[in-house]
Design a protein around this motif. Structure first.
Motif, mmCIF file in Angstrom:
data_model
loop_
_atom_site.group_PDB
_atom_site.id
_atom_site.type_symbol
_atom_site.label_atom_id
_atom_site.label_comp_id
_atom_site.label_asym_id
_atom_site.label_seq_id
_atom_site.Cartn_x
_atom_site.Cartn_y
_atom_site.Cartn_z
ATOM 1 N N UNK A 219 0.827 -1.202 0.000
ATOM 2 C CA UNK A 219 0.000 0.000 0.000
ATOM 3 C C UNK A 219 0.866 1.258 0.000
ATOM 4 N N UNK A 220 1.959 1.208 0.762
ATOM 5 C CA UNK A 220 2.846 2.366 0.832
ATOM 6 C C UNK A 220 3.502 2.657 -0.522
ATOM 7 N N UNK A 221 3.745 1.595 -1.275
ATOM 8 C CA UNK A 221 4.352 1.793 -2.603
ATOM 9 C C UNK A 221 3.368 2.411 -3.589
ATOM 10 N N UNK A 222 2.062 2.231 -3.315
ATOM 11 C CA UNK A 222 1.031 2.789 -4.196
ATOM 12 C C UNK A 222 0.585 4.163 -3.725
ATOM 13 N N UNK A 223 0.344 4.301 -2.418
ATOM 14 C CA UNK A 223 -0.154 5.561 -1.861
ATOM 15 C C UNK A 223 0.389 5.711 -0.450
ATOM 16 N N UNK A 224 1.518 6.370 -0.321
ATOM 17 C CA UNK A 224 2.193 6.480 0.976
ATOM 18 C C UNK A 224 1.370 7.268 1.981
ATOM 19 N N UNK A 225 0.687 8.319 1.514
ATOM 20 C CA UNK A 225 -0.120 9.140 2.423
ATOM 21 C C UNK A 225 -1.263 8.316 3.009
ATOM 22 N N UNK A 226 -1.950 7.546 2.155
ATOM 23 C CA UNK A 226 -3.049 6.712 2.625
ATOM 24 C C UNK A 226 -2.540 5.662 3.605
ATOM 25 N N UNK A 227 -1.407 5.046 3.291
ATOM 26 C CA UNK A 227 -0.836 4.031 4.170
ATOM 27 C C UNK A 227 -0.517 4.622 5.544
ATOM 28 N N UNK A 228 0.037 5.833 5.563
ATOM 29 C CA UNK A 228 0.365 6.492 6.834
ATOM 30 C C UNK A 228 -0.894 6.795 7.642
ATOM 31 N N UNK A 229 -1.964 7.221 6.952
ATOM 32 C CA UNK A 229 -3.209 7.548 7.652
ATOM 33 C C UNK A 229 -3.832 6.287 8.259
ATOM 34 N N UNK A 230 -3.779 5.194 7.522
ATOM 35 C CA UNK A 230 -4.295 3.933 8.055
ATOM 36 C C UNK A 230 -3.438 3.466 9.227
ATOM 37 N N UNK A 231 -2.109 3.557 9.080
ATOM 38 C CA UNK A 231 -1.190 3.144 10.137
ATOM 39 C C UNK A 231 -1.436 3.938 11.418
ATOM 40 N N UNK A 232 -1.708 5.232 11.272
ATOM 41 C CA UNK A 232 -1.952 6.081 12.440
ATOM 42 C C UNK A 232 -3.193 5.657 13.222
ATOM 43 N N UNK A 233 -4.170 5.069 12.532
ATOM 44 C CA UNK A 233 -5.421 4.682 13.178
ATOM 45 C C UNK A 233 -5.401 3.249 13.699
ATOM 46 N N UNK A 234 -4.383 2.496 13.333
ATOM 47 C CA UNK A 234 -4.309 1.105 13.786
ATOM 48 C C UNK A 234 -3.863 1.041 15.245
ATOM 49 N N UNK A 235 -4.401 0.072 15.968
ATOM 50 C CA UNK A 235 -4.023 -0.126 17.366
ATOM 51 C C UNK A 235 -3.165 -1.381 17.444
ATOM 52 N N UNK A 236 -1.895 -1.211 17.774
ATOM 53 C CA UNK A 236 -0.968 -2.333 17.827
ATOM 54 C C UNK A 236 -0.554 -2.581 19.277
ATOM 55 N N UNK A 237 0.174 -3.660 19.496
ATOM 56 C CA UNK A 237 0.489 -4.097 20.856
ATOM 57 C C UNK A 237 1.205 -3.010 21.656
ATOM 58 N N UNK A 238 2.150 -2.334 21.043
ATOM 59 C CA UNK A 238 2.899 -1.296 21.762
ATOM 60 C C UNK A 238 2.006 -0.142 22.197
ATOM 61 N N UNK A 239 0.831 0.025 21.540
ATOM 62 C CA UNK A 239 -0.092 1.091 21.930
ATOM 63 C C UNK A 239 -0.726 0.836 23.296
ATOM 64 N N UNK A 240 -0.574 -0.374 23.825
ATOM 65 C CA UNK A 240 -1.111 -0.650 25.158
ATOM 66 C C UNK A 240 -0.480 0.239 26.217
ATOM 67 N N UNK A 241 0.645 0.828 25.898
ATOM 68 C CA UNK A 241 1.293 1.729 26.861
ATOM 69 C C UNK A 241 0.438 2.967 27.112
ATOM 70 N N UNK A 242 -0.495 3.262 26.170
ATOM 71 C CA UNK A 242 -1.379 4.419 26.322
ATOM 72 C C UNK A 242 -2.613 4.114 27.161
ATOM 73 N N UNK A 243 -2.838 2.833 27.463
ATOM 74 C CA UNK A 243 -3.989 2.454 28.288
ATOM 75 C C UNK A 243 -3.698 2.826 29.740
#
Length: 331
Positions: A219-243
């Motif tokens: 996705x980043x190779x096709x549309x880097x801006x879109x990929x970044x926006x999706x990545x920003x909204x994803x909740x990954x394991x390391x985000x548990x530090x914000x809980x």
């Protein structure tokens, strides 16, 4: 008396109290996710005191007794109920689907199907039809459906989901016709909210880690801006530090120690310390020792354990027991 129970646990106790036939009639009117969550809660119930059962039933009767004029201003009641239960952001899409006069039972039927069946059903359909169906499914089911397609098809579908915003009810009707379902009631002229970047991010959250990495790179190779926006909204394991600390403590009560050890092998030190801080001193010391004693673990095992913990975290968030994120509503 019943304040220490979640709403899902209360529903499970109430249904068990009603008996099989009456409970079955109620479950017929619920969606697959609700049935699954209530069923899981039922299986976890053990030695519930009679006093607690009576308290749950009593609370239910109080709520019911306050409802009058059934059938009057139902739309307003449904909006108020869902906004109170889910919050305005989460409730909006569900409210639209419930209050639209367009019947979308065909799409709802897909939610009860095995992901492999759904994938086979839409495999040779136009990509836009595939993306509409995938965006309509629950994120975890949608992720499983995508796993049965090759990389190029997955990329196309996810990008179409992210680009989607609204769909004409006529299009939903044509899609239901394709699925051999029958419509009832007049058509709505409103636009149905479906898809979007947040929807794509939620689906990505449930995709197998290796597939997720490959998909994001493509996705980043096709549309880097879109990929970044999706990545920003994803909740990954390391985000548990914000809980918050209370949320971490609730989560730890649901996670098996062996799973936690494997998951933390791939976590950064900051998240590890947050976990330790929210355990008793003795439990934290034991966990530290177990982590140090644990030999090398395959990355795939670490990722699988982290995904499982995230699934538990999302369930707790859906039940209103914890809040994921530091402000943005992610699940």
């Amino acid at each position: 008396m019943s304040n220490d129970l979640t709403d899902i646990e209360k529903a499970a106790i109430l249904l068990i109290s009603l008996g099989e036939s009456d409970a079955a009639e109620i479950l017929k009117h619920l969606g697959p996710k609700e049935v699954q969550r209530i069923g899981e809660a039922m299986s976890r119930l053990d030695n519930i005191p009679q006093s607690k059962v009576e308290s749950v039933v009593s609370n239910f009767l109080e709520v019911v007794s306050d409802q009058t004029g059934i059938g009057i201003n139902n739309d307003r009641y449904i909006r108020a109920m869902l906004n109170q239960a889910l919050g305005e952001d989460k409730a909006k899409t569900l409210i639209d689907r419930i209050l639209f006069t367009t019947n979308t039972s065909g799409l709802d039927t897909l939610r009860w199907m095995d992901p492999r069946q759904v994938a086979e059903l839409i495999r040779f359909e136009h990509p836009q039809i595939q993306s509409v169906i995938v965006s309509y499914l629950e994120p975890d089911q949608a992720a499983s459906v995508l796993s049965y397609f090759d990389e190029n098809v997955r990329l196309d579908i996810v990008m179409r989901v992210a680009a989607m915003d609204q769909i004409q009810p006529q299009a939903l009707q044509e899609l239901n016709d394709m699925l051999e379902t029958q419509f009832s009631g007049p058509r709505s002229t409103q636009l149905a909210k479906l898809g979007g970047i947040k929807s794509a991010a939620e689906i990505m959250n449930f995709i197998d880690t290796q597939i997720e990495v490959e998909l994001m790179e493509s996705m980043r190779s096709v549309d880097e801006v879109l990929a970044d926006r999706i990545q920003d909204l994803m909740f990954v394991f390391d985000n548990l530090i914000d809980v918050d600390d209370r949320g971490i403590q609730v989560l730890l009560r649901e996670v098996q120690t062996d799973m936690l050890i494997i998951a933390l092998k791939g976590a950064d030190s900051g998240l590890q310390e947050k976990i330790f801080k929210n355990m008793s001193k003795r439990a934290a010391e034991l966990l530290r020792d177990d982590l140090e004693a644990k030999g090398p673990v395959r990355i795939s095992e670490v990722e699988a354990a982290q995904k499982e913990i995230l699934t538990i975290a999302r369930r707790l968030a859906d039940d209103g027991e914890i809040n994921l994120g530091s402000g943005d509503d992610m699940v």
